[in-house]
Design a protein around this motif. Structure first.
Motif, PDB file in Angstrom:
ATOM      1  N   ASP A  83      -5.835  -3.198  68.512  1.00 57.01           N
ATOM      2  CA  ASP A  83      -6.498  -3.244  69.823  1.00 57.01           C
ATOM      3  C   ASP A  83      -7.560  -4.339  69.863  1.00 57.01           C
ATOM      4  OD1 ASP A  83      -4.992  -1.108  70.772  1.00 57.01           O
ATOM      5  OD2 ASP A  83      -6.502   0.384  70.179  1.00 57.01           O
ATOM      6  N   TYR A  84      -8.371  -4.410  68.810  1.00 53.64           N
ATOM      7  CA  TYR A  84      -9.416  -5.441  68.756  1.00 53.64           C
ATOM      8  C   TYR A  84      -8.814  -6.835  68.831  1.00 53.64           C
ATOM      9  CZ  TYR A  84     -12.772  -1.923  66.981  1.00 53.64           C
ATOM     10  OH  TYR A  84     -13.592  -0.841  66.807  1.00 53.64           O
ATOM     11  N   LEU A  85      -7.747  -7.057  68.051  1.00 57.97           N
ATOM     12  CA  LEU A  85      -7.121  -8.373  68.033  1.00 57.97           C
ATOM     13  C   LEU A  85      -6.551  -8.732  69.400  1.00 57.97           C
ATOM     14  CD1 LEU A  85      -5.386  -8.023  64.568  1.00 57.97           C
ATOM     15  CD2 LEU A  85      -7.129  -9.735  65.152  1.00 57.97           C
ATOM     16  N   ALA A  86      -5.855  -7.805  70.019  1.00 57.99           N
ATOM     17  CA  ALA A  86      -5.271  -8.065  71.341  1.00 57.99           C
ATOM     18  C   ALA A  86      -6.357  -8.374  72.367  1.00 57.99           C
ATOM     19  CB  ALA A  86      -4.421  -6.877  71.786  1.00 57.99           C
ATOM     20  N   LYS A  87      -7.466  -7.638  72.314  1.00 57.94           N
ATOM     21  CA  LYS A  87      -8.577  -7.889  73.249  1.00 57.94           C
ATOM     22  C   LYS A  87      -9.235  -9.240  73.013  1.00 57.94           C
ATOM     23  CE  LYS A  87      -9.669  -3.065  74.130  1.00 57.94           C
ATOM     24  NZ  LYS A  87     -10.589  -1.949  73.864  1.00 57.94           N
ATOM     25  N   ALA A  88      -9.171  -9.721  71.757  1.00 66.03           N
ATOM     26  CA  ALA A  88      -9.765 -11.022  71.413  1.00 66.03           C
ATOM     27  C   ALA A  88      -8.769 -12.167  71.593  1.00 66.03           C
ATOM     28  CB  ALA A  88     -10.267 -10.991  69.975  1.00 66.03           C
ATOM     29  N   ASN A  89      -7.604 -11.873  72.184  1.00 66.05           N
ATOM     30  CA  ASN A  89      -6.544 -12.875  72.383  1.00 66.05           C
ATOM     31  C   ASN A  89      -6.038 -13.470  71.073  1.00 66.05           C
ATOM     32  OD1 ASN A  89      -6.584 -12.531  75.181  1.00 66.05           O
ATOM     33  ND2 ASN A  89      -8.240 -14.002  75.394  1.00 66.05           N
ATOM     34  N   ILE A  90      -5.936 -12.598  70.067  1.00 63.70           N
ATOM     35  CA  ILE A  90      -5.375 -12.991  68.773  1.00 63.70           C
ATOM     36  C   ILE A  90      -4.105 -12.174  68.589  1.00 63.70           C
ATOM     37  CG2 ILE A  90      -5.741 -13.060  66.279  1.00 63.70           C
ATOM     38  CD1 ILE A  90      -8.795 -13.102  66.895  1.00 63.70           C
ATOM     39  N   ASP A  91      -3.032 -12.836  68.255  1.00 61.48           N
ATOM     40  CA  ASP A  91      -1.749 -12.161  68.064  1.00 61.48           C
ATOM     41  C   ASP A  91      -1.880 -11.132  66.938  1.00 61.48           C
ATOM     42  OD1 ASP A  91       0.850 -11.358  67.602  1.00 61.48           O
ATOM     43  OD2 ASP A  91       1.662 -13.393  67.508  1.00 61.48           O
ATOM     44  N   PRO A  92      -1.762  -9.827  67.248  1.00 59.84           N
ATOM     45  CA  PRO A  92      -1.919  -8.800  66.216  1.00 59.84           C
ATOM     46  C   PRO A  92      -0.846  -8.833  65.136  1.00 59.84           C
ATOM     47  CG  PRO A  92      -1.645  -7.791  68.401  1.00 59.84           C
ATOM     48  CD  PRO A  92      -1.537  -9.265  68.572  1.00 59.84           C
ATOM     49  N   VAL A  93       0.212  -9.586  65.350  1.00 64.42           N
ATOM     50  CA  VAL A  93       1.257  -9.714  64.331  1.00 64.42           C
ATOM     51  C   VAL A  93       0.692 -10.407  63.083  1.00 64.42           C
ATOM     52  CG1 VAL A  93       3.530 -10.748  63.840  1.00 64.42           C
ATOM     53  CG2 VAL A  93       3.113  -9.597  66.008  1.00 64.42           C
ATOM     54  N   CYS A  94      -0.446 -11.072  63.207  1.00 66.26           N
ATOM     55  CA  CYS A  94      -1.079 -11.690  62.041  1.00 66.26           C
ATOM     56  C   CYS A  94      -1.373 -10.639  60.969  1.00 66.26           C
ATOM     57  CB  CYS A  94      -2.356 -12.431  62.429  1.00 66.26           C
ATOM     58  SG  CYS A  94      -3.679 -11.370  63.067  1.00 66.26           S
ATOM     59  N   LEU A  95      -1.678  -9.415  61.384  1.00 68.19           N
ATOM     60  CA  LEU A  95      -1.945  -8.336  60.437  1.00 68.19           C
ATOM     61  C   LEU A  95      -0.654  -7.923  59.722  1.00 68.19           C
ATOM     62  CD1 LEU A  95      -4.471  -6.864  59.529  1.00 68.19           C
ATOM     63  CD2 LEU A  95      -4.088  -5.184  61.332  1.00 68.19           C
ATOM     64  N   VAL A  96       0.456  -7.966  60.429  1.00 65.44           N
ATOM     65  CA  VAL A  96       1.762  -7.674  59.825  1.00 65.44           C
ATOM     66  C   VAL A  96       2.050  -8.712  58.739  1.00 65.44           C
ATOM     67  CG1 VAL A  96       4.254  -7.511  60.241  1.00 65.44           C
ATOM     68  CG2 VAL A  96       2.645  -6.630  61.949  1.00 65.44           C
ATOM     69  N   ARG A  97       1.830  -9.984  59.064  1.00 68.54           N
ATOM     70  CA  ARG A  97       2.075 -11.049  58.085  1.00 68.54           C
ATOM     71  C   ARG A  97       1.186 -10.871  56.854  1.00 68.54           C
ATOM     72  NH1 ARG A  97       2.313 -14.212  62.873  1.00 68.54           N
ATOM     73  NH2 ARG A  97       0.177 -14.884  62.535  1.00 68.54           N
ATOM     74  N   PHE A  98      -0.076 -10.505  57.068  1.00 71.98           N
ATOM     75  CA  PHE A  98      -1.003 -10.316  55.960  1.00 71.98           C
ATOM     76  C   PHE A  98      -0.530  -9.154  55.067  1.00 71.98           C
ATOM     77  CE2 PHE A  98      -4.812  -8.747  53.857  1.00 71.98           C
ATOM     78  CZ  PHE A  98      -5.335  -9.915  53.338  1.00 71.98           C
ATOM     79  N   PHE A  99      -0.152  -8.039  55.664  1.00 72.95           N
ATOM     80  CA  PHE A  99       0.314  -6.890  54.882  1.00 72.95           C
ATOM     81  C   PHE A  99       1.614  -7.202  54.146  1.00 72.95           C
ATOM     82  CE2 PHE A  99      -2.096  -3.912  57.911  1.00 72.95           C
ATOM     83  CZ  PHE A  99      -3.216  -3.913  57.084  1.00 72.95           C
ATOM     84  N   ASN A 100       2.508  -7.948  54.771  1.00 75.85           N
ATOM     85  CA  ASN A 100       3.747  -8.335  54.085  1.00 75.85           C
ATOM     86  C   ASN A 100       3.430  -9.173  52.848  1.00 75.85           C
ATOM     87  OD1 ASN A 100       5.814  -7.043  55.514  1.00 75.85           O
ATOM     88  ND2 ASN A 100       5.778  -8.598  57.109  1.00 75.85           N
ATOM     89  N   LYS A 101       2.467 -10.053  52.965  1.00 69.62           N
ATOM     90  CA  LYS A 101       2.050 -10.866  51.829  1.00 69.62           C
ATOM     91  C   LYS A 101       1.445  -9.985  50.738  1.00 69.62           C
ATOM     92  CE  LYS A 101      -0.457 -13.894  53.343  1.00 69.62           C
ATOM     93  NZ  LYS A 101      -1.458 -14.721  53.878  1.00 69.62           N
ATOM     94  N   MET A 102       0.620  -9.016  51.143  1.00 67.93           N
ATOM     95  CA  MET A 102      -0.004  -8.116  50.172  1.00 67.93           C
ATOM     96  C   MET A 102       1.030  -7.231  49.490  1.00 67.93           C
ATOM     97  SD  MET A 102      -3.187  -8.840  50.008  1.00 67.93           S
ATOM     98  CE  MET A 102      -2.722 -10.536  50.297  1.00 67.93           C
ATOM     99  N   SER A 103       2.118  -6.904  50.193  1.00 69.28           N
ATOM    100  CA  SER A 103       3.155  -6.050  49.587  1.00 69.28           C
ATOM    101  C   SER A 103       3.837  -6.772  48.432  1.00 69.28           C
ATOM    102  CB  SER A 103       4.171  -5.599  50.631  1.00 69.28           C
ATOM    103  OG  SER A 103       5.044  -6.638  50.986  1.00 69.28           O
ATOM    104  N   LYS A 104       3.931  -8.079  48.505  1.00 66.70           N
ATOM    105  CA  LYS A 104       4.518  -8.840  47.400  1.00 66.70           C
ATOM    106  C   LYS A 104       3.623  -8.781  46.169  1.00 66.70           C
ATOM    107  CE  LYS A 104       7.041 -11.804  50.507  1.00 66.70           C
ATOM    108  NZ  LYS A 104       7.072 -13.065  51.211  1.00 66.70           N
ATOM    109  N   ILE A 105       2.311  -8.791  46.386  1.00 69.51           N
ATOM    110  CA  ILE A 105       1.350  -8.701  45.286  1.00 69.51           C
ATOM    111  C   ILE A 105       1.398  -7.309  44.659  1.00 69.51           C
ATOM    112  CG2 ILE A 105      -1.121  -8.709  44.736  1.00 69.51           C
ATOM    113  CD1 ILE A 105      -1.398 -10.861  46.965  1.00 69.51           C
TER     114      ILE A 105
END
Length: 159
Positions: A83-105
């Motif tokens: 919600d915060y990201l969407a309200k700040a006009n930041i694509d919330p999918v960035c969090l998905v990309r970050f978690f996918n990267k962390m899952s590899k670690i």
């Protein structure tokens, strides 16, 4: 925010996603809830009859109960961050990309076998439920900074 997080973030949007997650913990009073629960458990076990091994039992109960409690709070903070990201006009999918990267670690054997006691949900699971939540969000995405500025900042951190 520490240099490891900055290095792990490929862009300012991913960093913003993590910051929004942490801000959600604050707004949702997660620290207060966690401390209250842990104090409550300590009191219950301290008045339990028979002090043989009571300290060990208290410690184990605290770890096991707070781990599942923490995972619920982490999920709540993840969803609020969207919600915060969407309200700040930041694509919330960035969090998905970050978690996918962390899952590899997380895929090293030691972390896989201890995931049940980890306070954070598995990053791959987090990526999935965040992606599912993002499908329902309407937002306008804006670039936070230039790629050149971001790379310059990261280079200064790595030096």
């Amino acid at each position: 925010i520490y240099t490891g997080l900055l290095s792990a973030s490929e862009n300012p949007e991913e960093l913003s996603g993590v910051i929004c997650h942490e801000l959600a913990h604050i707004e949702l009073y997660h620290v207060t809830k966690k401390v209250t629960k842990e104090i409550g458990l300590s009191v219950v076990f301290s008045i339990a009859p028979g002090n043989v091994g009571a300290d060990k039992i208290k410690q184990l109960a605290k770890v096991l109960s707070s781990s599942s409690f923490d995972r619920k709070l982490e999920k709540e903070a993840d969803i609020k961050a969207i919600d915060y990201l969407a309200k700040a006009n930041i694509d919330p999918v960035c969090l998905v990309r970050f978690f996918n990267k962390m899952s590899k670690i997380e895929n090293d054997p030691a972390s896989r076998y201890l995931s049940w006691i980890n306070t954070h949900p598995d990053a791959k699971i987090r990526a999935k439920y965040v992606a599912d939540q993002c499908k329902n969000k309407v937002f306008t995405s804006e670039q936070l900074t230039t790629v050149e500025t971001w790379n310059t900042m990261r280079k200064r951190i790595d030096d």
